[in-house]
Design an enzyme around this catalytic site. Sequence first.
Site, PDB file in Angstrom:
ATOM      1  N   ASP A   9      23.650  -7.602 -65.460  1.00  0.00           N
ATOM      2  CA  ASP A   9      23.802  -6.688 -64.323  1.00  0.00           C
ATOM      3  C   ASP A   9      24.156  -7.324 -62.926  1.00  0.00           C
ATOM      4  O   ASP A   9      23.325  -8.484 -62.480  1.00  0.00           O
ATOM      5  CB  ASP A   9      22.557  -5.960 -63.969  1.00  0.00           C
ATOM      6  CG  ASP A   9      21.887  -5.268 -65.153  1.00  0.00           C
ATOM      7  OD1 ASP A   9      22.723  -4.396 -65.679  1.00  0.00           O
ATOM      8  OD2 ASP A   9      20.831  -5.191 -65.974  1.00  0.00           O
TER       9      ASP A   9
ATOM     10  N   ASP B 147      21.322   2.579 -71.496  1.00  0.00           N
ATOM     11  CA  ASP B 147      20.635   1.445 -70.744  1.00  0.00           C
ATOM     12  C   ASP B 147      19.519   2.068 -69.798  1.00  0.00           C
ATOM     13  O   ASP B 147      19.807   2.721 -68.853  1.00  0.00           O
ATOM     14  CB  ASP B 147      21.768   0.938 -69.910  1.00  0.00           C
ATOM     15  CG  ASP B 147      21.260  -0.443 -69.074  1.00  0.00           C
ATOM     16  OD1 ASP B 147      19.901  -0.591 -69.285  1.00  0.00           O
ATOM     17  OD2 ASP B 147      21.844  -1.057 -68.430  1.00  0.00           O
TER      18      ASP B 147
END
Length: 207
Positions: free
Chosen positions: A26, A164
């Site tokens: 991320d 996610d």
Amino acid sequence: MCADFSNLEKETQELDQAGIDIFHMDFMDGSFVPNFGMGLQDFELVRSVTEKPVDVHLMIQEPSKYVEKFADLGADIIYIHPEADRQAARTLDIIQQKGKKAGIALNPGTSVEMIQELLPLVDYVMVMTVNPGFAGQKYLSYTNSKIEKLVALSKEYDFDVMVDGAISPEKIEKLSKIGVTGFVLGTSALFGKTGTYQETLEKLRAL
């Protein structure tokens, strides 16, 4: 983002040996989401110690400025948020021209209808089941209808549906049955659990 960053190389090696499929990384800019994520040095370290696919999730404004950088560093899959890119179709094309897999990530408040024109251009669609930016949030059940729509569309446009955010073993069991093909694992299913990563993954794959 949920790994032990005091020894990221060892964590990466252990996860690799445990048999994970993809490393998900991320990147946040403090603007598109209210947090800061991993750095280029983190990506370079992970890329240097594994031959497994590595994806980057660009939770940043104007991702078009950075997709070529990550492609050149060795990312295999690059996700962008269409909400953050004025020319999302062009950016997805650039990713694929670099020989990489292109993905779009959808915030909980972004509808399927808003991105449907992009579906012929992508290899992956990742549904955010929490508001992006922080680990440890609660799963947003209203995203289930969006997931179901995308699973149906994936048969027409030939992309994989990923999820996610707060992905627990129970969510893996439920969502895999409706056609989700990939799960980003964090603290709800993988990190901070008893037993080894390999034991945890074996249990999750058996669901």
